[in-house]
Write an enzyme that holds these catalytic residues in place. Structure first.
Site, mmCIF file in Angstrom:
data_model
loop_
_atom_site.group_PDB
_atom_site.id
_atom_site.type_symbol
_atom_site.label_atom_id
_atom_site.label_comp_id
_atom_site.label_asym_id
_atom_site.label_seq_id
_atom_site.Cartn_x
_atom_site.Cartn_y
_atom_site.Cartn_z
ATOM 1 N N GLY A 29 34.629 53.106 38.606
ATOM 2 C CA GLY A 29 34.569 51.977 39.549
ATOM 3 C C GLY A 29 34.660 52.470 40.981
ATOM 4 C CG HIS A 30 38.315 54.247 42.365
ATOM 5 N ND1 HIS A 30 39.046 54.516 41.234
ATOM 6 C CD2 HIS A 30 39.057 53.386 43.084
ATOM 7 C CE1 HIS A 30 40.185 53.860 41.275
ATOM 8 N NE2 HIS A 30 40.222 53.155 42.390
ATOM 9 C CE LYS A 64 40.175 45.246 37.946
ATOM 10 N NZ LYS A 64 41.415 45.696 38.532
ATOM 11 C CB SER A 116 42.144 48.663 36.190
ATOM 12 O OG SER A 116 43.440 48.749 36.747
HETATM 13 P P1 AMP Z 1 42.494 50.860 44.049
HETATM 14 O O1 AMP Z 1 42.491 52.340 44.002
HETATM 15 O O2 AMP Z 1 42.851 50.200 42.753
HETATM 16 O O3 AMP Z 1 43.231 50.323 45.238
HETATM 17 O O4 AMP Z 1 40.981 50.439 44.277
HETATM 18 C C1 AMP Z 1 40.225 50.955 45.345
HETATM 19 C C2 AMP Z 1 38.949 50.207 45.448
HETATM 20 O O5 AMP Z 1 38.214 50.336 44.231
HETATM 21 C C3 AMP Z 1 39.154 48.693 45.665
HETATM 22 O O6 AMP Z 1 38.219 48.226 46.598
HETATM 23 C C4 AMP Z 1 38.914 48.127 44.301
HETATM 24 O O7 AMP Z 1 38.463 46.776 44.329
HETATM 25 C C5 AMP Z 1 37.818 49.051 43.783
HETATM 26 N N1 AMP Z 1 37.762 48.996 42.334
HETATM 27 C C6 AMP Z 1 38.794 49.020 41.469
HETATM 28 N N2 AMP Z 1 38.358 48.884 40.207
HETATM 29 C C7 AMP Z 1 37.015 48.768 40.271
HETATM 30 C C8 AMP Z 1 35.988 48.591 39.292
HETATM 31 N N3 AMP Z 1 36.247 48.504 37.997
HETATM 32 N N4 AMP Z 1 34.711 48.511 39.722
HETATM 33 C C9 AMP Z 1 34.408 48.609 41.051
HETATM 34 N N5 AMP Z 1 35.342 48.763 42.022
HETATM 35 C C10 AMP Z 1 36.620 48.844 41.637
#
Ligand code: AMP
Length: 299
Positions: free
Chosen positions: A42-43, A155, A191
């Site tokens: 996702g990232h 997400k 996630s």
């Molecule tokens: P985090 O590391 O959880 O703070 O997420 C960093 C970025 O990655 C945020 O903008 C999230 O929305 C995005 N993100 C997290 N999970 C996903 C996913 N499954 N698909 C796309 N983007 C994601």
């Protein structure tokens, strides 16, 4: 396997500022992908999207203490710096900004950014102070890097909506780009917290996507009444005994206020505990065109 050079890692705010000052002086388009690390596909999809528009692409990794509540998982949040850095290198990131908490929040730090109203609902109600922590750190990252574009995942629908609102309200010269969620083959949204799930819970976690699919089927069959749709969500989630619903709501895509009928762009939003792990997911729904009864669904 060949040993990859690690991505250039920038540890201080001063160095990061200098780095992008140079890029801007050369009229380059700077992209920022903010993360908390423990990176997954996702990232990396955000990085890939950023590379289409920008050079250099900068990713940040900062596990932001201010967005975790006192009983949340800050201490045990997964930290995987070496593999993250290799993945970013492979994904074509130009540099990685990984500041220390003491640099971001030095002694005496006392200024916060809060998006009123929007921050108090749903995720904000369940996690008091969470969004104030998010908007504060994102504002700081945007100030430090001053990117032309910054990339966020849908997400976290409420989070990306808040950040868009914040940049609009505070005249920030960064365009916020919101990208679609990446999912496992069985529909579970990727996630960093999925690693907390044991094998049984991992199977149970597909109930979120199942519930969103059930809502989609009802909407596609013409159901527009939000209470009826909510009952469908609760029915689907209730069938999984390991699931405990925090919220299951249908909200307006701008205000995040509950709707009575789905007649405008809306989110079907879920927050569900599977065991001790709290997962969120959503379905974005919009009319195919103005005055159209037909809907388009975005998982
Ligand atoms: P985090 O590391 O959880 O703070 O997420 C960093 C970025 O990655 C945020 O903008 C999230 O929305 C995005 N993100 C997290 N999970 C996903 C996913 N499954 N698909 C796309 N983007 C994601």
């Amino acid at each position: 396997m060949p040993v990859l050079p690690t991505v250039e890692t920038i540890r201080t705010i001063a160095w990061m500022k200098e780095h992008t000052r140079q890029a801007r002086a050369e009229s380059r388009i700077v992209g920022l992908v903010p993360t908390m690390g423990a990176l997954h596909a996702g990232h990396l999809s955000l990085v890939e999207r950023a590379r289409r528009d920008c050079s250099p692409v900068i990713a940040s990794i900062f596990v932001n203490p201010k967005q975790f509540g006192p009983n949340e998982d800050f201490a045990k949040y997964p930290r995987r710096f070496v593999s993250d850095s290799e993945n970013l290198q492979r994904a074509g990131v130009d540099s990685l900004f990984a500041p220390e908490p003491a640099d971001i929040y030095p002694h005496g730090f006392s200024t916060y950014v809060n998006v009123d109203g929007l921050s108090d609902r749903l995720e904000g109600r369940s996690r008091p102070g969470h969004f104030r922590g998010v908007t504060t750190v994102v504002m700081k990252l945007l100030q430090i890097v001053q990117p032309n574009y910054a990339y966020f995942g849908r997400k976290d629908a409420q989070q990306s909506r808040l950040i868009t609102q914040m940049t609009r309200d505070l005249n920030v010269d960064t365009e916020i780009v919101v990208c679609p969620p990446v999912r496992e083959p069985d529909g579970l949204a990727l996630s960093s917290r999925n690693i907390y799930l044991n094998a049984d819970e991992r199977k149970a976690a597909t109930v979120l996507y199942g519930a969103l699919q059930a809502a989609k089927s009802e909407l596609a069959a013409g159901v527009r009444d939000a209470l009826q749709l909510q009952a469908v969500l609760h029915g689907a989630l209730g069938a999984e005994r390991q699931a405990r619903v925090d919220y299951a709501e249908i909200v307006d895509a701008e205000s995040f206020e509950p709707v009575i009928r789905v007649s405008q762009p809306c989110y079907v939003l879920l927050a569900v505990f599977i065991g001790k792990t709290r997962l969120i997911d959503n379905l974005f729904v919009e009319p195919k065109s103005s005055n159209s009864e037909e809907l388009v669904f975005h998982f």
